[in-house]
Design a protein around this motif. Sequence first.
Motif, mmCIF file in Angstrom:
data_model
loop_
_atom_site.group_PDB
_atom_site.id
_atom_site.type_symbol
_atom_site.label_atom_id
_atom_site.label_comp_id
_atom_site.label_asym_id
_atom_site.label_seq_id
_atom_site.Cartn_x
_atom_site.Cartn_y
_atom_site.Cartn_z
ATOM 1 N N GLY A 183 72.317 18.313 -23.807
ATOM 2 C CA GLY A 183 72.679 18.395 -25.214
ATOM 3 C C GLY A 183 72.717 19.812 -25.736
ATOM 4 N N THR A 184 73.043 19.941 -27.014
ATOM 5 C CA THR A 184 73.092 21.251 -27.658
ATOM 6 C C THR A 184 71.707 21.890 -27.746
ATOM 7 N N ASP A 185 70.657 21.055 -27.561
ATOM 8 C CA ASP A 185 69.294 21.584 -27.565
ATOM 9 C C ASP A 185 68.890 22.135 -26.210
ATOM 10 N N GLY A 186 69.810 22.032 -25.203
ATOM 11 C CA GLY A 186 69.512 22.541 -23.868
ATOM 12 C C GLY A 186 68.689 21.594 -23.019
ATOM 13 N N GLN A 187 68.356 20.417 -23.549
ATOM 14 C CA GLN A 187 67.541 19.442 -22.834
ATOM 15 C C GLN A 187 68.423 18.388 -22.162
ATOM 16 N N ARG A 188 67.873 17.806 -21.083
ATOM 17 C CA ARG A 188 68.588 16.746 -20.368
ATOM 18 C C ARG A 188 68.273 15.410 -21.025
ATOM 19 N N HIS A 189 69.323 14.642 -21.385
ATOM 20 C CA HIS A 189 69.142 13.352 -22.043
ATOM 21 C C HIS A 189 69.760 12.249 -21.178
ATOM 22 N N PHE A 190 69.008 11.164 -20.996
ATOM 23 C CA PHE A 190 69.474 10.031 -20.194
ATOM 24 C C PHE A 190 69.779 8.840 -21.103
ATOM 25 N N GLY A 191 70.708 8.011 -20.658
ATOM 26 C CA GLY A 191 71.061 6.825 -21.419
ATOM 27 C C GLY A 191 71.679 5.762 -20.535
ATOM 28 N N ILE A 192 71.810 4.568 -21.085
ATOM 29 C CA ILE A 192 72.422 3.447 -20.365
ATOM 30 C C ILE A 192 73.907 3.395 -20.708
ATOM 31 N N VAL A 193 74.729 3.205 -19.684
ATOM 32 C CA VAL A 193 76.177 3.158 -19.872
ATOM 33 C C VAL A 193 76.580 1.822 -20.473
ATOM 34 N N THR A 194 77.369 1.845 -21.517
ATOM 35 C CA THR A 194 77.879 0.622 -22.150
ATOM 36 C C THR A 194 79.397 0.699 -22.242
ATOM 37 N N LEU B 260 77.286 5.782 -24.289
ATOM 38 C CA LEU B 260 75.878 5.820 -23.909
ATOM 39 C C LEU B 260 74.995 5.181 -24.974
ATOM 40 N N TRP B 261 73.942 4.532 -24.508
ATOM 41 C CA TRP B 261 72.917 4.009 -25.405
ATOM 42 C C TRP B 261 71.562 4.476 -24.890
ATOM 43 N N PRO B 262 70.717 5.040 -25.733
ATOM 44 C CA PRO B 262 70.881 5.239 -27.175
ATOM 45 C C PRO B 262 71.900 6.323 -27.503
ATOM 46 N N SER B 263 72.214 6.437 -28.781
ATOM 47 C CA SER B 263 73.252 7.368 -29.223
ATOM 48 C C SER B 263 72.915 8.796 -28.791
ATOM 49 N N PRO B 264 73.915 9.543 -28.367
ATOM 50 C CA PRO B 264 73.705 10.914 -27.897
ATOM 51 C C PRO B 264 73.147 11.820 -28.980
ATOM 52 N N ALA B 265 72.326 12.773 -28.557
ATOM 53 C CA ALA B 265 71.752 13.748 -29.489
ATOM 54 C C ALA B 265 72.621 14.994 -29.532
ATOM 55 N N SER B 266 73.921 14.777 -29.613
ATOM 56 C CA SER B 266 74.852 15.907 -29.661
ATOM 57 C C SER B 266 76.143 15.453 -30.321
ATOM 58 N N GLU B 267 76.552 16.123 -31.357
ATOM 59 C CA GLU B 267 77.756 15.731 -32.081
ATOM 60 C C GLU B 267 79.031 16.054 -31.315
ATOM 61 N N SER B 268 78.965 17.039 -30.418
ATOM 62 C CA SER B 268 80.169 17.464 -29.698
ATOM 63 C C SER B 268 80.418 16.660 -28.430
ATOM 64 N N LEU B 269 79.624 15.607 -28.186
ATOM 65 C CA LEU B 269 79.752 14.820 -26.961
ATOM 66 C C LEU B 269 80.871 13.791 -27.083
ATOM 67 N N ASP B 270 81.734 13.742 -26.076
ATOM 68 C CA ASP B 270 82.814 12.766 -26.031
ATOM 69 C C ASP B 270 82.307 11.490 -25.367
ATOM 70 N N LEU B 271 82.068 10.456 -26.165
ATOM 71 C CA LEU B 271 81.494 9.211 -25.657
ATOM 72 C C LEU B 271 82.403 8.493 -24.668
ATOM 73 N N SER B 272 83.710 8.685 -24.795
ATOM 74 C CA SER B 272 84.644 7.970 -23.918
ATOM 75 C C SER B 272 84.449 8.336 -22.454
ATOM 76 N N VAL B 273 83.869 9.497 -22.202
ATOM 77 C CA VAL B 273 83.627 9.936 -20.819
ATOM 78 C C VAL B 273 82.605 9.033 -20.134
ATOM 79 N N TYR B 274 81.710 8.439 -20.910
ATOM 80 C CA TYR B 274 80.585 7.679 -20.354
ATOM 81 C C TYR B 274 80.790 6.166 -20.392
ATOM 82 N N LYS B 275 81.988 5.706 -20.726
ATOM 83 C CA LYS B 275 82.222 4.265 -20.812
ATOM 84 C C LYS B 275 82.009 3.570 -19.463
ATOM 85 N N LEU B 276 81.620 2.310 -19.537
ATOM 86 C CA LEU B 276 81.409 1.495 -18.354
ATOM 87 C C LEU B 276 82.717 1.332 -17.587
ATOM 88 N N ARG B 277 82.651 1.484 -16.257
ATOM 89 C CA ARG B 277 83.838 1.380 -15.417
ATOM 90 C C ARG B 277 83.615 0.367 -14.304
#
Length: 210
Positions: free
Chosen positions: A90-101, A105-122
């Motif tokens: 994230g923008t805070d420099g920390q690594r954040h993990f989440g579940i792919v939906t 990602l869930w929970p919601s990313p801690a970064s406004e500049s993150l493109d959620l479509s990249v993490y969609k379930l495939r």
Amino acid sequence: MSLLLQPYNNTMSEKANKTRASTMSGKTFSALGNLVKLLPTGTVFLFQFLIPVVTNNGHCTTLNKYLTGALLVVCAFNCAFSSFTDSYTGTDGQRHFGIVTAKGLWPSPASESLDLSVYKLRFGDFVHAFFSLVVFAVLGLLDTNTVRCFYPEFESGEKILMEVLPPVIGVVASSVFVIFPNKRHGIGYPTTSDSNDTSQKSKTSSSSSA
């Protein structure tokens, strides 16, 4: 003359057999090493650390069998579940993990500049989860302690399967992963270069604006 050569021939035959056994053993361990790379590191370490304990080194009581079965189920679940997780910096420099939906990602990313479509379930995520289960099943169910605990009469045939199954499963799984490449940085997998590092993007945007 033939009597003199017989001890020499026996020695050469023994050396040849040892060489074949060493070569086959090397191939087996190499194949196992390749399979382990396809699984979450933490789950593999946990299994290898606990399996001698819960099986009492293969000398199982009824309680040991229940504990071993529970360990196998938990580790198998973790292998499959990790295929549906991802992470980002994230923008805070920390690594954040989440579940792919299906939405990201869930929970919601801690970064406004993150493109959620990249993490969609495939579809590839389900393929990776399935083959992760298969690979763990090979490693877990053919482990010497597991064999001695649940089916000791099968121990004589374990060596043959350990020589045959890991290379075959490794080739099949690797081929499938080439078709469906895994670009996620899920829980338990080693962190590689992150193309979705939003902290770097924010630094770049701020420097360009300056």
